[in-house]
Structures are given as C-alpha cells and as structure tokens.
Scaffold this active site. Structure first.
Site, short mmCIF file in Angstrom:
data_model
loop_
_atom_site.label_atom_id
_atom_site.label_comp_id
_atom_site.label_asym_id
_atom_site.label_seq_id
_atom_site.Cartn_x
_atom_site.Cartn_y
_atom_site.Cartn_z
N GLY A 2 33.79 29.02 -8.18
CA GLY A 2 34.65 29.37 -7.06
C GLY A 2 35.60 30.48 -7.46
O GLY A 2 35.84 30.72 -8.65
N SER A 3 36.16 31.16 -6.49
CA SER A 3 37.19 32.16 -6.78
C SER A 3 38.55 31.47 -6.92
O SER A 3 38.68 30.28 -6.74
CB SER A 3 37.24 33.20 -5.66
OG SER A 3 36.08 33.99 -5.71
N GLY A 4 39.56 32.27 -7.25
CA GLY A 4 40.90 31.72 -7.43
C GLY A 4 41.24 31.51 -8.90
O GLY A 4 42.35 31.08 -9.22
N HIS A 5 40.29 31.80 -9.77
CA HIS A 5 40.52 31.61 -11.21
C HIS A 5 40.56 32.94 -11.94
O HIS A 5 40.42 32.99 -13.16
CB HIS A 5 39.41 30.74 -11.82
CG HIS A 5 39.19 29.46 -11.11
ND1 HIS A 5 40.19 28.52 -10.98
CD2 HIS A 5 38.11 28.96 -10.46
CE1 HIS A 5 39.72 27.48 -10.29
NE2 HIS A 5 38.47 27.73 -9.95
N ASP A 32 29.43 22.86 -8.02
CA ASP A 32 28.74 23.85 -8.84
C ASP A 32 27.39 23.33 -9.31
O ASP A 32 26.39 24.05 -9.30
CB ASP A 32 29.62 24.25 -10.03
CG ASP A 32 30.88 24.94 -9.56
OD1 ASP A 32 30.88 26.17 -9.46
OD2 ASP A 32 31.87 24.24 -9.25
N HIS A 79 42.09 23.27 -10.11
CA HIS A 79 42.10 23.38 -8.66
C HIS A 79 43.20 22.49 -8.10
O HIS A 79 43.22 22.16 -6.93
CB HIS A 79 40.78 22.92 -8.04
CG HIS A 79 39.59 23.53 -8.66
ND1 HIS A 79 38.98 23.02 -9.77
CD2 HIS A 79 38.90 24.65 -8.33
CE1 HIS A 79 37.94 23.79 -10.08
NE2 HIS A 79 37.88 24.78 -9.24
#
Ligand SMILES: Nc1ncnc2c1ncn2[C@@H]1O[C@H](COP(=O)(O)OP(=O)(O)O)[C@@H](O)[C@H]1O
Ligand SMILES: Nc1ncnc2c1ncn2[C@@H]1O[C@H](COP(=O)(O)OP(=O)(O)O)[C@@H](O)[C@H]1O
Ligand SMILES: [Mg+2]
Ligand SMILES: [Mg+2]
Ligand SMILES: [Mg+2]
Ligand SMILES: [Mg+2]
Lengths: 341, 212, 341, 212
Positions: free
Chosen positions: A62-65, A118, A227
């Site tokens: 996922g994005s955001g990392h 994932d 998260h």
C-alpha cells in the site's frame, strides 16, 4: 476522542488522485532512475534495473509508507514496485505488471510485508505470472516483534525490516544469483531481521483527514503497526532512553547477540518525528549494543518506512553473517538508498 | 411473484454501492479501532467506481462482474480479492439465468460465500466478514427449507447477517490485520462483517421491492 | 490559542542534554564520516574532509534543522559544522573550533544563514581565526524570497537554499580551487538560489514543548521562516497545486528563466509533511518549469532543512550555468547527501 | 551609605539569573510571536549556567565576567554576543573598584550600553533591547545630574527601562529576526527589551536593598 475532532492538514489536491499524482511527482524527481510500465499506472520500474538473465526483484504494498516502496527501485535493489492505494495492497493486475517489467527470463521474487491483503493479491499475481511462464517466488517480510509471539513468528507483520530484506535480495539478484539463491537470501535476511516500533501520534487517510486512531496527549503505544494497528501496550510517553530500552529489550530477547556478533541498525522515523529525536534513539541503541560487545557494521537513521505523518519511530536490527554483509554492502542506487558505487 | 428478472437487476448493485459510499466514513472509523482505518475508503472507491461503470438496466450477472473486475484489478487491499472473488463467483453462479428465484439466489450467495472461504481460508468465529455472511446464507436456506417465501427468506438472511455482524463485537480476531491484537481486538465490531451486512441488507431490500 | 494549550510529544531525554546527545547519536550512526574535534563538543568534522592545501568549508547554525547542518559534513561537501543550540547560532568559540579543524592552510569559508545571531557569532569567530592566522571568508545565505523584497535582498533569511550554496562551495574546495575562487563560487550559488516556503503547523522547543506560533486548524502561512518567523500572509490552506503555484510565482517573478534555462530543484519538507505530499508539490514544480521550457538538471525531494516537527514545505531553485552545474555534479558523500562517486 | 562593596556583590548576578530563569517560558512566548520562540530558553540556559558557576560572595566584576564568558562561549544565538559584550564591558568598566557608587554604576551601565551598540549596530526605535536599555541609562544619569540619590536614580532607571520596554509594542522591528515582518511586527513587545528591563530591574532592587 479529542484527537478525532480535529482534522489533519495535508498539502494535496483531490484525494482520489493522490496516488497517481504522487507517482507523477516521483517520476519527475527521478527520471534517471524510475519509469512507469504497463497500463495500470502502478508499476514503477527501474530505468536500468531489469536485465536479461537476472532474477527480477518486485516489491510493493500500500502507499503511505514513502519512500517505501517505489523509493527502493533502482540498480542493485528492486527492479519494480507495485504501488497500491493508501494502506491497501496493490491489485493482482498491478503486481503482475510490475513482475512482467522486472522479469529477465530468470524468474522473479515478490517481496512484501505480511498482511492479509498483500498476501491475497500477491498470491493471485504469482498465479497469473505462472500462467505467463514467469516463475514467481514470494517472501513475506515478518520483522515486527510486537505483532505476534515468537512461536507464531510467521504471523508477524512486516514493517521497517522491509528495508533490509529488499536490500539483501536486490544485491543477490544484482550479483547474478539464481532464483533459488535469491529467494534463499531474502529468507535468510527475513529470519535475521527484527523490529520494534513506537507511535506517539496518529496519521490520517487523505480521504478522511481524521486521525486513524486515538491516542492521548501524553500517551505512546509500544509496538504500534505502520498502519496504526494497535500494538502491545499503551503507556505514558517516556524518555527516549527508556523507550529505546524497551524496544531493544524486546528485540534482544529474541535475537541472539553476543560478544563479536555483528549487526546493521536502522532507526526509522514514522513521519513526523524529527531527525533530532531519531539520533537520540540511535545514541541509546549504539550504547546498548556496545555494552554487549556487538559490532555495528552500518547504521541508517532517517525515514525509510513511514506511516504518512504519524509520529514515532522504530528500531530494526539485522544480524549479519558473511554473506549477508557482502550483500548489504553491495552497491545500489535508488531514490531512497544509495550504497557504495 | 417469487422471482425477478435478471435483466434490469443490475440496478441492485447501484443500490449496494450507494449504501457503501454513504457509509465510507463509518466503515473507516470502525476499521480504525483495530485495523488501519481504510475499509470505508477502499470499499467506497471500488463500489463507487463500479457504480459509475455498470449498466443499471443490464443484468445482475453483468453488474456483479463489473463490480468484481473493479475490485480485483484496481482496488487491491484485502477487499479487492475477497469481495472480488465473492462477486465473481456470484456472477458465475447466476450465469445466463433469465430470472432469479429463491433457489437461484440461494445458490448465488452460497457460491459467493464459498469463493470468500476459498481465497481467505477463514472460519466462522475468526472475526471477519464470514461471521455475517455464513449465518446469513444458512438462514436464507433454512428459511426456504422451512417453506417460507423468497421475501421472508430475505428478511431472515438480513437479520442473520446483522446478528452475525454484532456477534463479532465479542470475538477475538483470528485472521487479518487485527489478528495480532489478541484480547485487544475484543469489544469492537469487525469492519468487513459490517460492510457485508450492509451489502446483504441492500440486496434483501431491493429484491423485496422488486418482488412486490 | 488552541494550539498553545496542548503540548507536543518528543522522544527525548532531559531537554538540557538534547544537543550533545543528538551529536552523540549522530556520530554513532556515521563513524565512517563524522568525528568531533575541539573541547566545545560542538565542532563536527569530516573524517576525510580537511586536507592540506584545500580550502576548508565550515558551515553551521542553530540546531533543529536536521539534517542541517552537520548532516552535510563529509568528503566533497563541508569539512566541519558548528552545532548551536536549538534555533540559536553556535558561539564564536564553537565556530572557531570548527574552523581550526577545517583549516588546511588555505583559509576557510564560513557559510551560514543570514540571521542576526549567526552573523554576530560567525563574525566574532572570523576575527578570532584571523588572530590565529587562519584567513576566514564569510558568505551569508539569503535565499528566502519571503523575507525581504528584491531591493533589500541582502537582508533576506537563509533557508533550504543552504543546501545548494553548501554543495557548490564544497565542490569548489574539493576541486582544489583557491580561497577567492571558493568564496566566489559560494556567492554565485547564493545569488542564483531562491526559495519560498509554506508552513501549516508549528514546531516546539524541547524545553517548552509549546508550539512556537499559533496557526488555525485550516490555515497556512506562506513564506514562514524555518524558525517559525512569520511570513508573507496567512490564508486558508489550499490545494498542493495552488500552493505550489504561489511559491513558484514568487520565485519566478525574480529568477529569470526561459526556454533553455537550466535549474536544479529542491522540494524540502519542514519536518512532518509526508514525502507523498512533497512529491505532489514536485509534480507541479516540474509541470510549471516544463511549460516554460526550463530544463531540470536534477531534483531532490525530501527533508534537507527542517524545523523539527513543523509541517510544511519549501521549494528552492538554483539557476545553473556551466560552472555551477559542474560543481553541483561533483561527487560528495555525507550523511544527508551523496552525489555520484 | 551611597555605595556598596564590590566584593560580595557577585550575588546581584545570582538574583538577575533567578529572574531570567523564572521568566523562561514568558520570554520564549513573547519571542514566539514575531521571532523564533527561543529567547527565554537560551537566556535561561546561559544565566542559569552562570549562576551555578559564579561566586555570590565574590565581586560583581568577577560575576559579570563569568556571565559574559558563559554567554559568549557556550550560548551563541543573538544574546550570546550582545549580552556577552554588554556584561564584559560592564566588568571592564568596574575593574578593580573596591566600592560601587552612583558614578561607577552609571559608568558601568553606559559602558555596557556602548558594548551592545558597538556589536549590534542598532539604534533606539529599532525594536530591540536598546529601546529599554538606552532610556534607562539616560534616566539614571539625568537623575544623578538632577541631584538625586543613588537609590532614587535606580528607581528612575528601572522605570525608564519599563517604559522603554513598553514602547516597543508600537514599533516596527528594524533589525534582528523580526525585521523581515514589517508592519506585522507591530503590536507586540520585543523579547530582548523585556529581558533587558528585567535585568535592570533586578539590578536596581538588589543594589537598593544593599544600600539601605
Ligand atoms: N481471510 C479473510 N477472510 C475473510 N475476511 C477477511 C479475511 N481477512 C480480513 N478479512 C476482512 O477484511 C476486513 C478488513 O478489510 P480492509 O480494511 O478493507 O482491508 P485491510 O485489512 O487490508 O486494510 C476485516 O474487517 C475482515 O472482515
Ligand atoms: N542588532 C541588535 N542589537 C540589539 N539587540 C538586538 C539586535 N538584534 C536582535 N536584538 C535583540 O535580540 C532579541 C532576540 O533574542 P533571541 O531570541 O535570544 O535571539 P534570536 O533572534 O537569534 O533567536 C530581540 O528581541 C532584540 O531585542
Ligand atoms: Mg488496508
Ligand atoms: Mg483496513
Ligand atoms: Mg534563535
Ligand atoms: Mg529568538
């Protein structure tokens, strides 16, 4: 509850467009290293990464990392990254496009954090790769000590330890090792990597701008996931030394380190914790390791695997042997990490 | 009338999507308690996009397939494959059917349930959407077996989904992102069970309206 | 007012010790690059920096801007940094110790942001250097467009533009240029560098943990300084595109750029703004430059000059000519920046 | 008695330091409005350290020199050199004096004022500590010239410092960090003028107590 009232400020445009726009900005910043392949717009590929006969390294999540994951794409590290939406795994199609771009005929290794979403998506992608004649092996990173007890280590989450597992696998592939060998190197790195994190404030989704968990003005959460998944315990925020002692004792309780052992250290910021604070944590990590006679081969301090604007940090240790050391020191050049060259 | 036309039933999915989009913030908030707070955001993105693309005047089969395609190929996350598989297996089960009666509907949701079980390998009691979905499918079948009408069975299905959803409050999560929390995952709703109960509820209401 | 009520959380020990402890943690992280010299404990020196006959590059300023300033110490960039307390210039003694360490007999260039405190302390240090027979030249970085109109450009503050001025001067010195030439290169870089910043939330001093300015939950401040000094205007927070347009138009209003001009770009995060957001800004910067036919020689996106945990960002452009380009591309290796090699 | 012993007057600086340390948060808050919010923090660090090191039973000359050394060599910031120079020039002016009368005191503060002017090149009206310091020194001299006693002149000095401090509210900053704000710097106190008035006030009170 307080925290839920006020909303976060983000410098962004329409939240629906944030991922494609971020990718555009990233490619504009690193045209010498990154390009896009496939129709999904989510497969970020190394300009000089995939090579004939080389095992392809595919990472993603996922994005955001940021800089994870696309920031680790480049010569000597990953050949391609599949970029998901915020905190959501990329789809099988997106992973497949990354794998197709990364494939040099010698198969691909898919590397990602161990999360249900994932695993589901990458597994489906691996099946689709097989149908296309691309052999795909998967390694799920499981470094987060806080997320399951040792007996159930295979259930653990992947957090900043991605950094070491990706680096090692990327080097093994760059050195021309076989698919079996690259998979094996990634697994050995995974087994030798442990992390512990602490969060002191929340992050928020671009779509909601609401903190994604509640935490009191004087609280911290030991073991919180990247998260915002709850961790091991809530407590009053403590000194950098005490917090580091707790993180380290959970790692050292499991990683056998003694006089003469060698490790690599990653002190990672979750997003809004200042570098100054990360250096304070590193000071204590170095002290603890020094007292045990453990040799620090190399240290990285900075933001390598974030949770958008979450405040907090994690400590990751990679226990080294000769081969892992060789692979760690192997040159690479990516937006987020340059080694040697 | 105990059946509806497949053609024209694509609109059911538009209604399902509207419910999900309306509950975006709520579903994310629930997910934030023991998960990562994105459930509503991702669901709304997928269902909203599908609603834009599907033909409400077309068949339910087609609409289910559009929804599945969007979830599977563009959304990712846990929900992409799980709900993606569920809706794709539901579409396969329905196939070319001209009409949808209780038997076809029952088979369709059972197929969807098996799709989720297959891919996710979770069981009832694990604190997932299966805790709403499984009892709902069983309740539908049981109601029909007991001689009730299609609308009555839909009422039973909806009620069972809601009871199942609420049962997740007391559960400790065994799979998924929240499973690492142990006892700390107890005391709050499961986000997937909540969205699943919404989806089944929307199905029940729309079909009931079409049947009457 | 609201902002003043709640206090920030920092992972730290006793606030009085924060700077020495940070330095300790920094040295522990980068023993291959950094060491301490002199008795003040505030002169961070490159392990392989100062060389006989080479002009010494000394940088410095208050802490709280990490990785600036000590993060730019290393081969090919600065030879030594004087590390002040949080937001307070280092003392003349501390600067002198850095200069003594950096001196290779060819004189030193002192580079720092143009603030009253820094000017006073560095000037006193320069006098003390002269007494010791070390010729010291000073260049005050003045890149912050927001801080004074063009006619009074010499009064401007130094913000993220430090990055380019330091890099250019460091390369000139590393290439063996004379004191005059290195000073000249630094001045040319300074004249060719302009920045504009925006802040959306405050930072706080470790000693007080109170936000050092007030800003509403939906406000931003265009042109805010990197110590929280008020900027040009307050407004409701806007989209990344609109904010970037405003920052760029203030820079481009002054920097003459046309078809065929070449620039280097730095999109800098102030501390807690996510990399995702910085890439959104860079996307727009690249678009604006592209539309004008300006060539982007290289882009950096990340945290290069921060204000602890302040949220916000700045855009810096360096207008290149052949010599500046050569110097920018010259290899360096420091904790915060690696180029080539 | 219109004079105090230099020996033993080191304690005056302990008192000055205590006032600064007590006002750490207040001074930082003022600085935060148009500066960078560190004035109290840095001042407290320097004055606090000096208080730990100086000998309250020693001379004022020595204590001033200790304070100056700490400010100059360890504190940095604007205050290190500005106040550092001020206290060092005050110490030089006082020198080996056995006793301090009004004339010596007046010469001492005048020397300090000139030290600050020399190094900072600011003028009255620029919204700096000079706006408190300059009128205070002038008021002291004027009071003595008018035939007042040492304690009376100290009262005049303190009052002028406070009036000068308050006059900064309406000023637009011309030098220092806040000078970039133009009109936006109007409407708040200057931090340095505030700390300067505190220092002079502490001097006045302690010396008055010693004189009586
Ligand atoms: N293996 C599984 N089988 C069925 N449902 C699952 C499984 N794993 C997770 N879930 C459901 O997924 C929901 C979370 O979805 P979502 O928040 O969209 O994904 P993520 O956890 O990847 O962020 C959980 O509330 C749970 O109901
Ligand atoms: N040139 C100068 N001459 C006299 N006083 C000055 C000068 N420049 C700044 N000051 C004083 O310094 C004060 C700020 O001190 P401080 O906050 O400690 O330093 P900095 O501005 O470096 O953070 C201002 O309020 C002003 O009174
Ligand atoms: Mg998620
Ligand atoms: Mg979720
Ligand atoms: Mg300051
Ligand atoms: Mg200040």
């Amino acid at each position: 509850m307080n925290a839920m009232d006020h909303s976060t400020k983000k410098l962004m445009n329409a939240p629906e467009d944030i991922i494609p726009e971020m990718i555009e900005g990233m490619l504009a910043a690193h045209p010498d290293m990154l390009k896009l392949e496939g129709e999904s717009g989510r497969a970020v590929v190394a300009v000089d990464g995939p090579r004939d006969g080389k095992v392809g390294i595919v990472i993603g999540g996922g994005s955001g990392h940021e800089p994870a994951f696309a920031g680790y794409v480049g010569r000597g590290l990953a050949d391609a990254a599949a970029v998901g939406n915020v905190f959501a795994s990329p789809s099988p199609e997106q992973v497949k496009q990354a794998a197709m771009a990364a494939d040099g005929g010698a198969g691909v290794v898919l590397l990602y954090g161990n999360y249900t979403g994932d695993v589901l998506n990458f597994d489906m992608a691996a099946e689709e790769c097989a149908e296309l004649g691309i052999e795909a092996r998967s390694v799920q990173v499981i470094d987060d000590v806080a997320s399951a007890p040792k007996e159930r280590a295979h259930e653990r989450r992947g957090i900043a330890g991605d950094f070491f597992v990706f680096k090692i696998a990327g080097a093994a592939a760059d050195l021309g090792r076989s698919l079996d060998e690259v998979e094996d190197a990634a697994k050995r790195a995974n087994a030798a990597t442990l992390s512990m994190g602490v969060a002191v404030s929340a992050c928020s989704m671009p779509q909601t701008l609401k903190p994604n968990f509640e935490i009191g003005p004087d609280e911290m959460e030991i073991g919180m996931g990247i998260h915002g998944e709850p961790g091991m315990r809530r407590a009053k925020i403590d000194t950098a030394d005490n917090v580091t002692d707790e993180l380290m004792s959970l790692i050292l309780g499991e990683m056998e380190l003694g006089e003469g052992s060698e490790v690599a250290v990653l002190v990672n910021g979750l997003g809004s914790t200042a570098l100054m604070e990360l250096y304070l944590i590193n000071r204590r990590v170095a002290k603890i390791l020094g007292e045990k006679g453990v040799k620090i081969h190399h240290t990285w301090v900075g933001e390598y695997c974030t949770s958008m604007e979450m405040a907090g940090a994690s400590v990751t240790l990679l226990k080294l042997d000769d081969d892992l050391k060789l692979l760690l020191d192997h040159p690479c050049r990516t937006p987020a990490l340059t080694v040697g060259t | 009338m105990q059946e509806i036309n497949n053609k024209g039933a694509g609109g059911i999915i538009s209604g399902v999507a509207a419910v999900i989009v309306d509950n975006k913030a709520y579903l994310s908030e629930i997910d934030g308690k023991i998960g990562d707070g994105d459930h509503g955001v991702n669901m709304a993105k997928g269902f909203g996009r599908a609603a834009d693309r599907l033909d409400p005047e077309g068949t339910l089969t087609e609409a289910l397939q559009v929804l599945s395609d969007v979830l599977m190929s563009e959304i990712g996350g846990s929900m992409g494959p799980l709900y993606g598989m569920m809706f794709s297996d539901m579409a396969d089960s329905l196939g070319e059917a001209e009409t949808i009666d209780a038997a076809k509907f029952g088979a369709m949701i059972r197929a969807g349930l098996e799709g989720v079980q297959d891919i996710g390998s979770a069981k009832v009691g694990d604190k997932t959407l299966l805790d709403a979905f499984t009892p709902a499918v069983d309740a539908f079948d049981a109601s029909i077996a007991a001689g009730n009408t299609f609308p009555e069975a839909l009422v039973a299905m909806k009620a069972a989904a809601e009871t199942g959803r609420d049962s997740t409050i007391d559960m400790v999560a065994k799979v998924g992102r929240s499973s690492r929390l142990g006892e700390r995952s107890r005391g709050v709703l499961d986000a997937g069970a909540t969205s699943c109960a919404m989806i089944l509820g929307a199905f029940a209401e729309d079909i009931t309206a079409r049947l009457s």
